[in-house]
Design a protein around this motif. Structure first.
Motif, PDB file in Angstrom:
ATOM      1  N   GLY A 207       0.760  -1.276   0.024  1.00  0.00           N
ATOM      2  CA  GLY A 207      -0.136   0.024  -0.055  1.00  0.00           C
ATOM      3  C   GLY A 207       0.799   1.300  -0.044  1.00  0.00           C
ATOM      4  N   GLU A 208       2.159   1.361   0.607  1.00  0.00           N
ATOM      5  CA  GLU A 208       2.873   2.640   0.831  1.00  0.00           C
ATOM      6  C   GLU A 208       3.275   2.837  -0.621  1.00  0.00           C
ATOM      7  N   ALA A 209       3.492   1.899  -1.583  1.00  0.00           N
ATOM      8  CA  ALA A 209       3.790   2.236  -2.905  1.00  0.00           C
ATOM      9  C   ALA A 209       3.169   3.435  -3.663  1.00  0.00           C
ATOM     10  N   ALA A 210       1.675   3.644  -3.044  1.00  0.00           N
ATOM     11  CA  ALA A 210       1.130   4.640  -3.573  1.00  0.00           C
ATOM     12  C   ALA A 210       1.623   5.851  -3.783  1.00  0.00           C
ATOM     13  N   LEU A 211       2.151   6.209  -2.359  1.00  0.00           N
ATOM     14  CA  LEU A 211       2.738   7.672  -2.402  1.00  0.00           C
ATOM     15  C   LEU A 211       3.830   8.060  -3.626  1.00  0.00           C
ATOM     16  N   PRO A 212       4.939   7.162  -3.942  1.00  0.00           N
ATOM     17  CA  PRO A 212       5.575   7.476  -4.994  1.00  0.00           C
ATOM     18  C   PRO A 212       4.917   7.804  -6.263  1.00  0.00           C
ATOM     19  N   VAL A 213       3.842   6.553  -6.413  1.00  0.00           N
ATOM     20  CA  VAL A 213       3.138   6.559  -7.729  1.00  0.00           C
ATOM     21  C   VAL A 213       2.280   8.017  -7.690  1.00  0.00           C
ATOM     22  N   ALA A 214       1.554   8.436  -6.600  1.00  0.00           N
ATOM     23  CA  ALA A 214       0.833   9.558  -6.689  1.00  0.00           C
ATOM     24  C   ALA A 214       1.840  10.851  -6.827  1.00  0.00           C
ATOM     25  N   LEU A 215       2.807  10.846  -6.235  1.00  0.00           N
ATOM     26  CA  LEU A 215       3.840  12.061  -6.283  1.00  0.00           C
ATOM     27  C   LEU A 215       4.432  11.893  -7.760  1.00  0.00           C
ATOM     28  N   ALA A 216       4.828  10.835  -8.267  1.00  0.00           N
ATOM     29  CA  ALA A 216       5.308  10.925  -9.900  1.00  0.00           C
ATOM     30  C   ALA A 216       4.250  11.488 -10.712  1.00  0.00           C
ATOM     31  N   ALA A 217       3.093  11.254 -10.522  1.00  0.00           N
ATOM     32  CA  ALA A 217       1.884  11.462 -11.292  1.00  0.00           C
ATOM     33  C   ALA A 217       1.530  12.999 -11.247  1.00  0.00           C
ATOM     34  N   LEU A 218       1.654  13.614 -10.124  1.00  0.00           N
ATOM     35  CA  LEU A 218       1.347  14.794  -9.894  1.00  0.00           C
ATOM     36  C   LEU A 218       2.695  15.879 -10.174  1.00  0.00           C
ATOM     37  N   VAL A 219       4.245  15.441  -9.442  1.00  0.00           N
ATOM     38  CA  VAL A 219       5.276  16.168  -9.569  1.00  0.00           C
ATOM     39  C   VAL A 219       6.042  15.843 -10.857  1.00  0.00           C
TER      40      VAL A 219
ATOM     41  N   VAL B  22       8.712  12.427 -12.052  1.00  0.00           N
ATOM     42  CA  VAL B  22       9.299  11.307 -12.003  1.00  0.00           C
ATOM     43  C   VAL B  22      10.453  11.009 -10.719  1.00  0.00           C
ATOM     44  N   TYR B  23      11.134  12.191 -10.466  1.00  0.00           N
ATOM     45  CA  TYR B  23      12.121  12.477  -9.604  1.00  0.00           C
ATOM     46  C   TYR B  23      11.344  12.480  -8.065  1.00  0.00           C
TER      47      TYR B  23
ATOM     48  N   GLY C 177      11.967   9.857  -5.108  1.00  0.00           N
ATOM     49  CA  GLY C 177      12.462  10.457  -3.880  1.00  0.00           C
ATOM     50  C   GLY C 177      11.768   9.781  -2.789  1.00  0.00           C
ATOM     51  N   ALA C 178      10.344   9.623  -2.997  1.00  0.00           N
ATOM     52  CA  ALA C 178       9.399   9.049  -2.048  1.00  0.00           C
ATOM     53  C   ALA C 178       9.414   7.596  -2.062  1.00  0.00           C
ATOM     54  N   MET C 179      10.034   6.738  -3.079  1.00  0.00           N
ATOM     55  CA  MET C 179      10.052   5.342  -3.128  1.00  0.00           C
ATOM     56  C   MET C 179      11.342   4.787  -2.736  1.00  0.00           C
ATOM     57  N   LEU C 180      12.466   5.527  -2.575  1.00  0.00           N
ATOM     58  CA  LEU C 180      13.658   5.034  -2.061  1.00  0.00           C
ATOM     59  C   LEU C 180      13.480   4.564  -0.563  1.00  0.00           C
ATOM     60  N   PRO C 181      12.740   5.393   0.198  1.00  0.00           N
ATOM     61  CA  PRO C 181      12.888   5.056   1.697  1.00  0.00           C
ATOM     62  C   PRO C 181      11.972   3.811   1.744  1.00  0.00           C
ATOM     63  N   LEU C 182      11.079   3.344   0.884  1.00  0.00           N
ATOM     64  CA  LEU C 182      10.267   2.096   1.145  1.00  0.00           C
ATOM     65  C   LEU C 182      11.098   0.711   1.330  1.00  0.00           C
ATOM     66  N   GLY C 183      12.239   1.066   0.708  1.00  0.00           N
ATOM     67  CA  GLY C 183      13.039  -0.543   0.623  1.00  0.00           C
ATOM     68  C   GLY C 183      12.376  -1.647  -0.104  1.00  0.00           C
ATOM     69  N   LEU C 184      11.711  -1.216  -1.317  1.00  0.00           N
ATOM     70  CA  LEU C 184      11.289  -2.268  -2.143  1.00  0.00           C
ATOM     71  C   LEU C 184      11.984  -3.095  -2.899  1.00  0.00           C
TER      72      LEU C 184
END
Lengths: 165, 153
Positions: free
Chosen positions: B73-85, B87-88, B92-99
């Motif tokens: 579920g947390e992966a929603a944040l990088p996807v939403a951020l990328a969609a609005l702001v 790719v970078y 930035g939001a994806m890296l701390p999630l440790g996917l």
């Protein structure tokens, strides 16, 4: 949130963004002008045109298509505006190039960055390319089908086809 | 021969100069039309939005969608951020999630298909095309591509 800090960051970010954009646009346009002067682009678009013809994109639109695919949508769009001003592109051409580019663009930078992050991004990029080609092909056929035809049988596509265009 | 070479050099230099100036002019013109008039205002709006809870709200709504494509579920944040702001911002939001590599690839598929939507839509709009259909295509294909990638790796 500290308002002053926010404004400072906003102004700083805006200036950096504009500087980057100006630098990239100027470099890209200078390179393109040189390529045009020495007829390099004619050769590249000539090689690509049999392929892009199949998906309904004319040779004149290959330049924005290839630039956008490689570098990014803004560069492609910049060249679309430039080419459209010369009156070489129809409404359909512009829409198809835009559709191709929104699906598949900036391949060089994105592939490098995401590979570095550890994602298996090449299959993703191939998927984007396939989806873009497929959708362009289908839409091109569809637009031709619903278009009026003039006396010579050439399809005439009015702007009404694209709602809210 | 030297004379010929000299003439060729001078003429070549002239052509180079003309081409260089023309390229710079066109570049600055595009910077004005796309950079100043389109990208900058939206960049400012989205940056300001970042200070409001809108982006975290949106990622909350997207959580069920993430499960559909095999992501936490947390992966929603990088996807939403990328969609609005852009790719970078998403990265930035994806890296701390440790996917892991598999999840990174799925996030990559979604982000690369649908990113920087306000700016890129405005850019497409500037060329005269219908933007709503283009954005819908991107969002739909982002989900389709992510599902395909999720099933195939």
């Amino acid at each position: 949130v500290n308002i002053v800090e926010m404004i400072v960051q906003l102004v700083k970010g805006s200036l950096i963004l504009l500087g980057e954009l100006a630098l990239i646009f100027v470099v890209v346009m200078v390179v393109l002008e040189f390529l045009q002067e020495y007829k390099v682009l004619d050769k590249i678009t000539a090689i690509a045109s049999p392929i892009t013809n199949i998906i309904g994109i004319p040779r004149e639109a290959n330049l924005p298509l290839l630039t956008g695919m490689g570098l990014g949508i803004s560069y492609g769009a910049g060249i679309i505006i430039n080419t459209a001003r010369e009156g070489k592109l129809s409404v359909k051409d512009i829409y198809l190039v835009n559709m191709f580019l929104v699906i598949c663009h900036g391949l060089i930078e994105d592939t490098l960055v995401w590979s570095a992050l550890g994602a298996k991004i090449i299959p993703v990029q191939i998927g984007r390319l396939i989806l873009a080609v497929l959708l362009c092909y289908i839409c091109s056929r569809y637009f031709d089908k619903i278009a009026h035809h003039d006396k010579t049988g050439k399809p005439v596509i009015s702007k009404d086809i694209f709602p809210g265009g | 021969l030297i004379k010929k070479l000299f003439i060729w050099l001078v003429q070549g230099e002239k052509i180079m100069g003309v081409v260089l100036i023309k390229g710079c002019q066109k570049g600055m013109q595009i910077t004005w039309e796309l950079g100043v008039k389109v990208v900058l205002p939206i960049y400012i709006i989205v940056t300001l939005l970042n200070y409001t809870p809108i982006i975290s709200l949106l990622s909350g709504y997207l959580t069920p969608l993430m499960q559909l494509v095999g992501l936490p579920g947390e992966a929603a944040l990088p996807v939403a951020l990328a969609a609005l702001v852009n790719v970078y911002a998403g990265i930035g939001a994806m890296l701390p999630l440790g996917l892991d590599s598999r999840e990174l690839t799925i996030v990559g598929a979604m982000v690369l298909m649908a990113h920087e939507l306000p700016v890129e839509a405005a850019v497409s709009k500037k060329t005269g095309s219908n933007v709503i259909s283009l954005v819908c295509i991107r969002l739909l294909l982002a989900i389709i591509l992510a599902v395909i990638i999720n099933l195939s790796i």
